[in-house]
Structures are given as C-alpha cells and as structure tokens.
Design a protein around this motif. Sequence first.
Motif, short mmCIF file in Angstrom:
data_model
loop_
_atom_site.label_atom_id
_atom_site.label_comp_id
_atom_site.label_asym_id
_atom_site.label_seq_id
_atom_site.Cartn_x
_atom_site.Cartn_y
_atom_site.Cartn_z
N UNK A 112 0.79 -1.23 0.00
CA UNK A 112 0.00 0.00 0.00
C UNK A 112 0.82 1.28 0.00
N UNK A 113 1.99 1.28 0.56
CA UNK A 113 2.75 2.53 0.67
C UNK A 113 3.96 2.60 -0.26
N UNK A 114 4.00 1.77 -1.26
CA UNK A 114 5.16 1.72 -2.16
C UNK A 114 5.36 3.05 -2.87
N UNK A 115 4.33 3.58 -3.48
CA UNK A 115 4.46 4.83 -4.24
C UNK A 115 4.82 5.99 -3.33
N UNK A 116 4.18 6.06 -2.16
CA UNK A 116 4.50 7.17 -1.26
C UNK A 116 5.95 7.06 -0.76
N UNK A 117 6.44 5.83 -0.57
CA UNK A 117 7.84 5.66 -0.17
C UNK A 117 8.78 6.10 -1.28
N UNK A 118 8.45 5.74 -2.51
CA UNK A 118 9.27 6.16 -3.65
C UNK A 118 9.31 7.68 -3.74
N UNK A 119 8.16 8.31 -3.62
CA UNK A 119 8.10 9.77 -3.73
C UNK A 119 8.85 10.44 -2.57
N UNK A 124 13.58 13.42 -0.82
CA UNK A 124 14.73 13.56 0.07
C UNK A 124 16.04 13.63 -0.71
N UNK A 125 16.16 12.79 -1.73
CA UNK A 125 17.40 12.79 -2.52
C UNK A 125 17.54 14.06 -3.34
N UNK A 127 16.36 16.99 -2.46
CA UNK A 127 16.74 18.02 -1.49
C UNK A 127 18.21 17.88 -1.09
N UNK A 128 18.66 16.64 -0.91
CA UNK A 128 20.06 16.40 -0.56
C UNK A 128 20.98 16.87 -1.68
N UNK A 129 20.59 16.59 -2.93
CA UNK A 129 21.38 17.02 -4.08
C UNK A 129 21.43 18.55 -4.16
N UNK A 130 20.30 19.19 -3.92
CA UNK A 130 20.28 20.66 -3.92
C UNK A 130 21.20 21.21 -2.85
N UNK A 131 21.16 20.58 -1.67
CA UNK A 131 22.02 21.02 -0.57
C UNK A 131 23.49 20.82 -0.92
N UNK A 132 23.82 19.68 -1.56
CA UNK A 132 25.20 19.43 -1.96
C UNK A 132 25.66 20.45 -2.99
N UNK A 133 24.79 20.78 -3.93
CA UNK A 133 25.14 21.79 -4.93
C UNK A 133 25.34 23.15 -4.27
N UNK A 134 24.51 23.46 -3.31
CA UNK A 134 24.63 24.73 -2.60
C UNK A 134 25.95 24.79 -1.83
N UNK A 135 26.30 23.68 -1.18
CA UNK A 135 27.57 23.62 -0.43
C UNK A 135 28.75 23.71 -1.39
N UNK A 136 28.66 23.01 -2.52
CA UNK A 136 29.75 23.05 -3.51
C UNK A 136 29.92 24.46 -4.07
#
Length: 183
Positions: A112-119, A124-125, A127-136
């Motif tokens: 039941x929660x597969x799609x919500x987990x994927x999203x 999160x990834x 946002x993490x990538x944006x944060x890494x780009x901001x730090x870089x």
Amino acid sequence: MVITEALVGYQLVKASISGIKSVIQTCDDVSQIAHHIDNVFSGEEHVNKKIAAKKKAAQKGKWHSFISQRLRSEDDGDGTSIQEIAQEIIEKKQIEKERTNLAHMLNRRFGADTWSSIMKIRFERIEKLKEQKKIAAQKAKEEAWERKRFWKKVMEEGGKLLIILGLIVAMYYYISYACKGCI
C-alpha cells in the motif's frame, strides 16, 4: 522545435507506463522496473521544461494545432491564447493521470505505501542534491576568494621587493656617483 520533440515528454511517460504494465506481474521487486519509473519522472520534467520554454518562446504543439483547427482561430503566440493554455493543461493532466495509474499499479503489486515511499525518498534525494550543490557553490566561492587573496598578497610582496631592489640599485648608483669611480 518540431512537433515530435514537443510530444517527447508525454510519449516517454506513456511508453514507460506501458513497459511497467507489461512486466509488473513478473518482476520480483521495484528495482526491476526502476528505469521505467525514472523515465516517468524524466518525461514529466521534460513536459514542465517545455511548458516553461513555451511561456518564453510561445511555441506550438499538438494540442495547440488541434484546438486551433477546431476553433478556426489564429493567435499571436504570446502564451495567452486558449489553444496554448489548453495544450499546457491537457498535457499536465495526461501526465498526472498516468502517474496516478502508476501509483495504483505499484501499490497493488508491492504494498500500500510503495508509491509514497518512492516519492518520499525521491524528494529527500532531490533536497540532498540541492544542498550538496549549494555547499559546492559556497565552497567554490570561498576557494575563489582565497585565490584572489593569495594573488593580491603575492602582488603586494612582489611590489615591495621591486621597491627594495630599486632602492638598492639607486643607492649603488648614488654611491658610485658620489665616490667618483671608487666603486
């Protein structure tokens, strides 16, 4: 932009959904259809970029020409015509419908929660990538500032050295002039 290029986003989504439908009953886990899911997101991003580009360039696509023929109207292509607005809305709705169908298929097959987990993980990834780009970017800015400071210091010290060498040469010539050939 050719009409076929304009339809790439939705066609990519539709083809990915078809691929998922054909293998969803035989796959063991989501990783076996991950590239299809990735294509859905890529197609959606392509449509969003295309819509943003249309707002700038006011380009026509499949739905625009269809509605234009039905209404027998002409427009100036500034992004405010009924045809262009309808095209954007229809493409977004088609993508959303396909995405909803994908969510139902995955939730039926894997829980039941597969799609919500994927999203959630995707968000999160991103946002993490944006944060890494901001730090870089911040790190690159600091390194550029350090290089600038280093070369400024090199120039200051080099200038001081040139002044000292100039004074030494001037003193030598003054002493040799005052001594009248003793050096």
